[in-house]
Design an enzyme around this catalytic site. Structure first.
Site, PDB file in Angstrom:
ATOM      1  N   ASP A  27     -11.065  -9.980   6.376  1.00  0.00           N
ATOM      2  CA  ASP A  27     -12.330 -10.315   5.681  1.00  0.00           C
ATOM      3  C   ASP A  27     -12.732 -11.747   6.020  1.00  0.00           C
ATOM      4  O   ASP A  27     -13.904 -12.044   6.257  1.00  0.00           O
ATOM      5  CB  ASP A  27     -12.188 -10.175   4.158  1.00  0.00           C
ATOM      6  CG  ASP A  27     -12.618  -8.797   3.652  1.00  0.00           C
ATOM      7  OD1 ASP A  27     -12.461  -7.815   4.404  1.00  0.00           O
ATOM      8  OD2 ASP A  27     -13.117  -8.708   2.506  1.00  0.00           O
ATOM      9  N   LYS A  63       4.913 -13.888   5.713  1.00  0.00           N
ATOM     10  CA  LYS A  63       5.170 -14.902   4.690  1.00  0.00           C
ATOM     11  C   LYS A  63       6.652 -14.815   4.360  1.00  0.00           C
ATOM     12  O   LYS A  63       7.062 -14.752   3.204  1.00  0.00           O
ATOM     13  CB  LYS A  63       4.261 -14.627   3.475  1.00  0.00           C
ATOM     14  CG  LYS A  63       4.304 -15.676   2.374  1.00  0.00           C
ATOM     15  CD  LYS A  63       3.718 -17.027   2.758  1.00  0.00           C
ATOM     16  CE  LYS A  63       4.011 -18.037   1.662  1.00  0.00           C
ATOM     17  NZ  LYS A  63       3.666 -19.419   2.040  1.00  0.00           N
ATOM     18  N   TYR A  79       0.814  -1.222   0.000  1.00  0.00           N
ATOM     19  CA  TYR A  79       0.000   0.000   0.000  1.00  0.00           C
ATOM     20  C   TYR A  79       0.849   1.275   0.000  1.00  0.00           C
ATOM     21  O   TYR A  79       0.301   2.366   0.087  1.00  0.00           O
ATOM     22  CB  TYR A  79      -0.921   0.025   1.224  1.00  0.00           C
ATOM     23  CG  TYR A  79      -2.070  -0.952   1.142  1.00  0.00           C
ATOM     24  CD1 TYR A  79      -1.867  -2.306   1.384  1.00  0.00           C
ATOM     25  CD2 TYR A  79      -3.363  -0.529   0.841  1.00  0.00           C
ATOM     26  CE1 TYR A  79      -2.915  -3.212   1.324  1.00  0.00           C
ATOM     27  CE2 TYR A  79      -4.417  -1.428   0.780  1.00  0.00           C
ATOM     28  CZ  TYR A  79      -4.189  -2.761   1.023  1.00  0.00           C
ATOM     29  OH  TYR A  79      -5.238  -3.652   0.971  1.00  0.00           O
ATOM     30  N   ASP A 135      -5.393  -7.064   5.480  1.00  0.00           N
ATOM     31  CA  ASP A 135      -6.613  -6.759   4.716  1.00  0.00           C
ATOM     32  C   ASP A 135      -7.379  -8.047   4.434  1.00  0.00           C
ATOM     33  O   ASP A 135      -8.588  -8.134   4.654  1.00  0.00           O
ATOM     34  CB  ASP A 135      -6.213  -6.076   3.398  1.00  0.00           C
ATOM     35  CG  ASP A 135      -7.424  -5.821   2.508  1.00  0.00           C
ATOM     36  OD1 ASP A 135      -8.428  -5.306   3.025  1.00  0.00           O
ATOM     37  OD2 ASP A 135      -7.360  -6.155   1.309  1.00  0.00           O
ATOM     38  N   ASP A 163      -0.618 -18.208   4.909  1.00  0.00           N
ATOM     39  CA  ASP A 163      -1.441 -19.295   4.350  1.00  0.00           C
ATOM     40  C   ASP A 163      -1.904 -20.229   5.468  1.00  0.00           C
ATOM     41  O   ASP A 163      -3.085 -20.571   5.573  1.00  0.00           O
ATOM     42  CB  ASP A 163      -0.696 -20.055   3.236  1.00  0.00           C
ATOM     43  CG  ASP A 163       0.734 -20.441   3.605  1.00  0.00           C
ATOM     44  OD1 ASP A 163       1.245 -20.000   4.666  1.00  0.00           O
ATOM     45  OD2 ASP A 163       1.362 -21.203   2.837  1.00  0.00           O
TER      46      ASP A 163
HETATM   47  C1  IPM Z   1     -10.175  -2.095   3.706  1.00  0.00           C
HETATM   48  C2  IPM Z   1     -10.415  -1.930   2.249  1.00  0.00           C
HETATM   49  C3  IPM Z   1      -9.333  -1.047   1.624  1.00  0.00           C
HETATM   50  C4  IPM Z   1      -7.988  -1.739   1.840  1.00  0.00           C
HETATM   51  C5  IPM Z   1      -9.548  -0.715   0.146  1.00  0.00           C
HETATM   52  C6  IPM Z   1     -10.898  -0.085  -0.109  1.00  0.00           C
HETATM   53  C7  IPM Z   1      -8.451   0.148  -0.413  1.00  0.00           C
HETATM   54  O1  IPM Z   1     -10.501  -3.157   1.614  1.00  0.00           O
HETATM   55  O2  IPM Z   1     -10.199  -1.101   4.430  1.00  0.00           O
HETATM   56  O3  IPM Z   1      -9.975  -3.235   4.154  1.00  0.00           O
HETATM   57  O4  IPM Z   1      -7.560  -2.535   1.008  1.00  0.00           O
HETATM   58  O5  IPM Z   1      -7.361  -1.453   2.848  1.00  0.00           O
HETATM   59 MN    MN Z   2     -10.380  -4.849   2.960  1.00  0.00          MN
END
Ligand code: IPM
Ligand code: MN
Length: 363
Positions: free
Chosen positions: A255, A195, A138, A251, A227
């Site tokens: 999720d 990793k 990033y 990130d 992983d």
């Molecule tokens: C998050 C989102 C962002 C990220 C995107 C929208 C750039 O997925 O906040 O997790 O990748 O950090």
């Molecule tokens: Mn995200």
């Protein structure tokens, strides 16, 4: 005179506005109960603003935000605009320009019905992810050459600085120590996820982690490659307590974590620089298809606001807000967090009313 906090309100795109409105509705009640005030400043940035003015987020806005206590953020992303443009300017913009180096993402299960894993209950899933928030892939160093041709080369740098690595690892150790041992455990535990076996540049994470760990003999340390960590999240989520990882892996794994606790409708995050202005958001995106339909769950933003309360120094209010949400889920009054199962406004009202009725019961 009661304490006044300066709060930036940045609803953004898609469902951002509706979920932020519900969070603010709840904040009104919290202020009433805990006797503090907020001065709220609306920040209009996002797709509509960009289409009208050509401006993503101006420097002046970052300067304003620097003097605030916190920002409540909805979501960014709009199909009419080039992928990544607003995300980079606004989300990454705030993370980088305000140096919000911690992305704190709790993965806490409030009711077993929200978890798709067999036999996992709230006692199994209570993880605190510390995602590094300013470096890695990033950092914004990328480019392509011979674009569109069969010889195209596309590159993006993963960047890790000593300072950036050390400060997130220290934050995570402090947080693990503060959280203390899980029930039945002797020590708090911090897992470092990288990793480094393939991405050799991440060797800096391995070394810094080992070095800093020496200062925290009361915290047990573990290490997992990303992983394997994904595998463990599904197989044995109870194995995790506090975890620290790089920006991109953080990130992705959060999720996955979100899906273990009820989905994107409940997963909160704080973009934090301790002691400075910080930004709080659900980890979900702007879900344009639900925009304006009063269908999206505002709980992620509401729980992000709980992290905000902690950040600005309202720890009691934070605990009580989380307890309120937990109670609504545990008693089955909130049945589901899937879009449309409850109205967005209904969930906000439920949290607000329950918060107030718990306060009355205590009085
Ligand atoms: C998050 C989102 C962002 C990220 C995107 C929208 C750039 O997925 O906040 O997790 O990748 O950090
Ligand atoms: Mn995200």
């Amino acid at each position: 005179m009661s304490t006044v906090y300066d709060i930036g309100v940045l609803p953004g795109d898609g469902i951002g506005e509706e979920v932020v409105n519900e969070a603010l509705k709840v904040l009104d009640a919290i202020q009433q109960v805990y006797g503090f005030q907020t001065r709220r400043e609306h920040l209009p940035y996002g797709a509509e603003h960009f289409l009208k003015t050509g401006e993503t987020m101006p420097e002046a806005a970052f300067d304003r935000i620097r003097d605030m206590h916190a920002v409540i953020f909805g979501a960014i992303g709009d199909p009419r605009i080039e992928v990544g443009k607003l995300e980079f300017a606004i989300i990454a913009g705030m993370r980088h320009k305000l140096d919000l180096f911690v992305n704190l993402r709790p993965v806490k299960l409030y009711h077993e019905s929200l978890c798709p894993l067999k036999g996992k209950t709230p006692e199994h899933i209570d993880i605190m992810f510390c995602r590094e928030n300013t470096e890695d892939a990033y950092a914004g160093i990328y480019g392509a050459t011979k674009k569109g041709s069969e010889h195209e080369i596309s590159l993006q740098q993963m960047v890790y600085t000593r300072r950036g690595t050390e400060r997130i690892i220290r934050y995570a150790f402090d947080l693990a120590r503060k959280r203390g041992p899980k029930p039945g455990k002797e020590k708090a535990q911090l897992t470092m996820i990288d990793k480094a076996n393939a991405v050799r540049a991440q060797d800096i994470w391995t070394r810094v982690f080992e070095e800093v760990a020496k200062e925290y003999p009361d915290v047990a340390t573990e290490h997992a490659y990303i992983d394997a960590a994904c595998m463990w999240m599904v197989k044995n989520p109870e194995w995790f307590d506090t975890a620290v990882t790089t920006n991109l892996f953080g990130d992705i794994i959060t999720d996955l974590g979100a899906m273990l606790i009820g989905g994107m409708g409940i997963a909160a995050s704080g973009n934090i620089h301790p002691g400075k202005v910080s930004m709080f958001e659900g980890i979900h995106g702007s879900a344009p298809k639900y925009k304006g339909q009063d269908k999206a769950s505002p709980l992620a933003t509401i729980l992000a606001m709980a992290l905000m309360l902690d950040h600005i120094g309202q720890q009691e209010a934070k605990k009580e807000l989380e307890a309120t949400v937990a109670d609504l889920l545990q008693t089955g009054r909130i049945r589901s967090l899937r879009a449309g199962d409850h109205k967005c406004s209904e969930l906000g009202t439920m949290v607000r009313d329950e918060f107030l009725s718990r306060a009355r019961a205590r009085a």
